[in-house]
Motif scaffolding. Structure first.
Motif: not given
Ligand code: ATP
Length: 256
Positions: A7, A9, A21-22, A59
């Motif tokens: 995850n 970012m 983005n993720n 993340g």
């Protein structure tokens, strides 16, 4: 897994649009993985984030099972020194040092005995057919020779992962082939994991797996299947790149 992103970012200061983005992504030990994507898609940012050169906004990144997302600069430098070998498009050799001294500098950082340093450099430069160039300064070497010196500098400290950012970006097709064959051999014979950014389908066709980034998102992932030749794989990668760029230019047509 030698490298894991969960995850992830990343925003650059002053921007509310994420550059990453993720991102969820992992690399197994001994894999050779390429990251492709259009200019500005976030490839270098991802590579730098995964290799402790850049911070992420949120993340987790696990490198050799250590959470490196919140480490301090000192620990980052230690990890880069002991576990990673870097190869850049512009070689990053020190202009005032000979090829031998450039390589030795990387070894002296990991406290190798001076008498061992020369033996190791002689041995590797013989394998890379660079022995006669060891006393040359970078400006006396071709691009391909400089990149081979940079490869020796990276592998001589036996890194867990080679991090390569556009390693063939400044080379002609012949030098590109030599560099990529050497990287593939290092991956196969020394079992060194390689993570490489490139926009070039030929360069990427040496990898076993290719991840495509678009606007900071992993859009697609392709594995090279056993019965697929390198040439066919290159074609497949070129087609994906073209289709992603077409989609991008369609979008900009719509927006204009
Ligand atoms: N230090 C920075 N500060 C602000 N924005 C940045 C910074 N570095 C990169 N960017 C922006 O982040 C986006 C992704 O950049 P990045 O260099 O990761 O892309 P790339 O896919 O490697 O591109 P290229 O193939 O052109 O090198 C771009 O829009 C870029 O302008």
């Amino acid at each position: 897994m030698i490298l894991e992103a969960h995850n992830v970012m990343k925003y650059y200061l002053g921007s509310n649009k994420p550059v990453l983005n993720n991102i969820n992504f992992s690399v197994q030990e001994t894999e050779f993985v390429a990251i492709m994507g259009a200019s500005g898609s976030g490839k270098t940012t991802l590579l730098n984030s995964l290799s402790t050169l850049d911070n992420i906004s949120s993340g987790t990144i696990l490198l050799d099972n250590e959470d490196v997302s919140k480490i301090n600069e000192r620990r980052g430098a230690e990890i880069r020194k002991n576990k990673l070998g870097f190869i850049f498009q512009d070689y990053k050799l020190l202009a005032s040092l000979t090829a031998r001294q450039n390589i030795a500098l990387s070894l002296s950082l990991i406290e190798t005995k001076p008498q061992d340093i020369d033996v190791m450099i002689d041995d590797l430069s013989e394998k890379f057919q660079l022995k006669e160039y060891l006393d040359h300064y970078p400006h006396e070497l071709s691009g391909g020779q400089k990149q081979r010196i940079a490869i020796i500098r990276a592998i001589i400290k036996k890194p867990k992962i080679i991090i390569a950012d556009e390693p063939t970006g400044a080379l002609d097709s012949n030098a590109t082939r030599i560099i990529m064959q050497q990287l593939a051999k290092i991956n196969q014979n020394l079992n060194t994991t390689i993570l490489m950014v490139t926009h070039d389908p030929y360069t990427a066709s040496y990898a076993q797996r290719v991840v495509f980034l678009k606007d900071g998102v992993i859009e697609k992932e392709i594995n090279r299947l056993e019965n697929v030749s390198q040439k066919e794989f290159q074609k497949e990668l070129a087609n994906v790149m073209t289709s992603m760029e077409v989609i991008q230019s369609d979008l900009s047509d719509e927006l204009s």
